[in-house]
Design a protein around this motif. Structure first.
Motif, PDB file in Angstrom:
ATOM      1  N   ARG A  95       0.825  -1.208   0.000  1.00 36.02           N
ATOM      2  CA  ARG A  95       0.000   0.000   0.000  1.00 36.02           C
ATOM      3  C   ARG A  95       0.862   1.262   0.000  1.00 36.02           C
ATOM      4  NH1 ARG A  95      -4.193  -1.458   4.689  1.00 36.02           N
ATOM      5  NH2 ARG A  95      -2.303  -2.445   5.500  1.00 36.02           N
ATOM      6  N   HIS A 129      -1.745  -5.204  -3.813  1.00 33.03           N
ATOM      7  CA  HIS A 129      -2.705  -4.116  -3.590  1.00 33.03           C
ATOM      8  C   HIS A 129      -2.935  -3.285  -4.855  1.00 33.03           C
ATOM      9  CE1 HIS A 129      -4.966  -0.976  -1.823  1.00 33.03           C
ATOM     10  NE2 HIS A 129      -4.049  -0.084  -2.137  1.00 33.03           N
ATOM     11  N   LYS A 191     -15.584   4.971  -1.176  1.00 34.83           N
ATOM     12  CA  LYS A 191     -15.006   4.985   0.180  1.00 34.83           C
ATOM     13  C   LYS A 191     -14.006   6.130   0.276  1.00 34.83           C
ATOM     14  CE  LYS A 191     -11.458   2.159   1.439  1.00 34.83           C
ATOM     15  NZ  LYS A 191     -10.762   0.882   1.590  1.00 34.83           N
ATOM     16  N   ARG A 193     -10.855   7.533   2.714  1.00 36.84           N
ATOM     17  CA  ARG A 193      -9.991   7.262   3.863  1.00 36.84           C
ATOM     18  C   ARG A 193      -9.219   8.518   4.239  1.00 36.84           C
ATOM     19  NH1 ARG A 193      -7.749   2.615   6.228  1.00 36.84           N
ATOM     20  NH2 ARG A 193      -8.409   1.220   4.569  1.00 36.84           N
ATOM     21  N   ASP A 218     -12.609  -7.844  -1.706  1.00 34.51           N
ATOM     22  CA  ASP A 218     -11.494  -6.918  -1.485  1.00 34.51           C
ATOM     23  C   ASP A 218     -10.176  -7.677  -1.594  1.00 34.51           C
ATOM     24  OD1 ASP A 218     -10.319  -4.484  -1.006  1.00 34.51           O
ATOM     25  OD2 ASP A 218     -11.370  -4.100   0.866  1.00 34.51           O
ATOM     26  N   ASP A 219      -9.088  -6.941  -1.836  1.00 36.90           N
ATOM     27  CA  ASP A 219      -7.786  -7.625  -1.899  1.00 36.90           C
ATOM     28  C   ASP A 219      -7.346  -8.064  -0.509  1.00 36.90           C
ATOM     29  OD1 ASP A 219      -7.441  -4.893  -1.243  1.00 36.90           O
ATOM     30  OD2 ASP A 219      -5.365  -4.885  -1.881  1.00 36.90           O
ATOM     31  N   SER A 222      -7.361  -5.574   6.733  1.00 39.04           N
ATOM     32  CA  SER A 222      -6.361  -5.310   7.765  1.00 39.04           C
ATOM     33  C   SER A 222      -7.097  -5.107   9.091  1.00 39.04           C
ATOM     34  CB  SER A 222      -5.522  -4.101   7.369  1.00 39.04           C
ATOM     35  OG  SER A 222      -4.564  -3.840   8.357  1.00 39.04           O
ATOM     36  N   THR A 223      -7.513  -3.886   9.381  1.00 35.62           N
ATOM     37  CA  THR A 223      -8.241  -3.635  10.631  1.00 35.62           C
ATOM     38  C   THR A 223      -9.717  -3.994  10.505  1.00 35.62           C
ATOM     39  OG1 THR A 223      -8.845  -1.399   9.939  1.00 35.62           O
ATOM     40  CG2 THR A 223      -6.743  -1.662  11.107  1.00 35.62           C
ATOM     41  N   GLY A 224     -10.188  -4.172   9.289  1.00 33.67           N
ATOM     42  CA  GLY A 224     -11.598  -4.483   9.055  1.00 33.67           C
ATOM     43  C   GLY A 224     -12.448  -3.238   8.832  1.00 33.67           C
ATOM     44  N   SER A 226     -12.742  -1.024   6.446  1.00 32.63           N
ATOM     45  CA  SER A 226     -13.410  -0.901   5.134  1.00 32.63           C
ATOM     46  C   SER A 226     -14.628  -1.816   5.065  1.00 32.63           C
ATOM     47  CB  SER A 226     -12.438  -1.275   4.011  1.00 32.63           C
ATOM     48  OG  SER A 226     -11.283  -0.489   4.088  1.00 32.63           O
TER      49      SER A 226
HETATM   50  C1  R5P Z   1      -7.583  -0.460   0.430  1.00 25.57           C
HETATM   51  O1  R5P Z   1      -7.713   0.251  -0.533  1.00 25.57           O
HETATM   52  C2  R5P Z   1      -7.563  -1.954   0.393  1.00 25.57           C
HETATM   53  O2  R5P Z   1      -8.054  -2.457  -0.794  1.00 25.57           O
HETATM   54  C3  R5P Z   1      -8.331  -2.518   1.569  1.00 25.57           C
HETATM   55  O3  R5P Z   1      -9.704  -2.187   1.408  1.00 25.57           O
HETATM   56  C4  R5P Z   1      -7.837  -1.978   2.868  1.00 25.57           C
HETATM   57  O4  R5P Z   1      -6.442  -1.955   2.882  1.00 25.57           O
HETATM   58  C5  R5P Z   1      -8.335  -2.773   4.028  1.00 25.57           C
HETATM   59  O5  R5P Z   1      -7.869  -2.201   5.222  1.00 25.57           O
HETATM   60  P1  R5P Z   1      -8.792  -2.126   6.505  1.00 25.57           P
HETATM   61  O6  R5P Z   1      -9.295  -3.514   6.775  1.00 25.57           O
HETATM   62  O7  R5P Z   1      -7.889  -1.636   7.596  1.00 25.57           O
HETATM   63  O8  R5P Z   1      -9.891  -1.162   6.197  1.00 25.57           O
END
Ligand code: R5P
Length: 291
Positions: A95, A129, A191, A193, A218-219, A222-224, A226
């Motif tokens: 990322r 990513h 979305k 961020r 989604d690819d 991480s923290t969930g 999104s």
């Molecule tokens: C972001 O653009 C990626 O595709 C994922 O949606 C993102 O990295 C997921 O991260 P998290 O679970 O922390 O939202």
């Protein structure tokens, strides 16, 4: 020519074993000791081919430890083999592929130099990513998609009028491909961020998902954040069930629990990162990319 060596450290042991079997390679395991100060002491358990070696190591947490182990294995492999192929099923740092805010270091550029310097001549990654990350590598590189494998799992479920949803614009092509595999439609959410806090918000106002089973694709998780935000929004729009299909499930800080609490019925991920949700095996798809 002898058998290809498949060298894997701890982060990708199961995947490495499966790969070695699929390509009829010779599995070389590693013994890892982590010293009290965090250093890795790596010992190879087997001989390395003179012609070709494959190093398999995902770079998930502890990210820097797994990274240095990958580089060390590549370096050792290159001392023995004339060709070293590196497979990083989950590419950490992906990322950080461009300068979003002034002064930010593009860590993917640093990794590209390190992998080449250690001795790899070809890199294979799974659902990186963004392909921008691979552009920094001055060696042969290939991104393999896990979409077909993930979609194959969902084809076996009985879903009510399934609709594929990308939580953001960046995942549009992935959602499109997933929907094509399932023979259904897809939609893309907007979305946003916050680049400083990392917090996400869904900006989409309205979608027509009434009574439908949704698959959020989604690819990575991480923290969930999104997935949770998207699920809450979609539930408000009166969808039926929400499933999640992702390639890399990092699931940091009890993300799995939080995602389930937000209303997700099931999380399905691949074994690029081993864990409770990694029920889709990607070794066959990676093996095809090697040959
Ligand atoms: C972001 O653009 C990626 O595709 C994922 O949606 C993102 O990295 C997921 O991260 P998290 O679970 O922390 O939202």
């Amino acid at each position: 020519m002898g058998k290809i060596s498949v060298i894997c450290a701890k982060s990708s042991e199961d995947l490495g074993r499966r790969l070695a079997k699929k390509i009829n390679g010779n599995l070389v395991k590693t013994e890892i000791r982590i010293f009290p100060d965090g250093e890795s002491k790596i010992t190879l358990k087997g001989n390395i081919s003179k012609t070709k070696s494959i190093v398999v190591q995902s770079i998930y947490p502890p990210v820097d430890t797994n990274l240095i182990q990958a580089l060390s294995l590549i370096s050792k492999a290159k001392e023995n083999s004339s060709e070293v192929i590196t497979i990083i099923p989950y590419m950490g740092y992906a990322r950080q592929d461009r300068e979003f805010l002034p002064g930010e270091i593009v860590t993917m550029k640093v990794l590209a130099k390190l992998f080449k310097g250690a001795g790899t001549s070809k890199l294979i990654v799974v659902d990186i990513h963004s392909l921008i990350g691979l552009k920094h590598f001055k060696i042969k590189s290939k991104n393999v998609s896990a979409v077909a494998d993930l979609a194959a799992y969902f084809k076996k479920l009985s879903l009510e009028s399934p609709l594929v949803v990308s939580p953001d614009q960046g995942g549009k092509e992935r959602a499109k491909e997933f929907a094509k595999e399932l023979g259904t439609e897809y939609i893309v959410l907007e979305k946003k961020r916050d680049r400083k806090t990392g917090k996400v918000q869904i900006k989409t106002k309205q979608v027509d998902v009434l009574g439908r089973d949704l698959i959020l694709v989604d690819d990575m998780i991480s923290t969930g954040g999104s997935i949770i935000n998207a699920t809450k929004f979609l539930k408000k729009e009166k969808c039926k069930r929400v499933f999640v299909a992702c390639t890399h499930a990092l699931l940091i800080n009890e993300a799995e629990k939080k995602i389930r609490k937000s209303g997700v019925t099931k999380i399905v991920s691949t074994n690029t990162i081993p864990g409770k949700t990694s029920i889709v095996d990607i070794s066959n798809t990676i093996a095809k990319a090697i040959i």
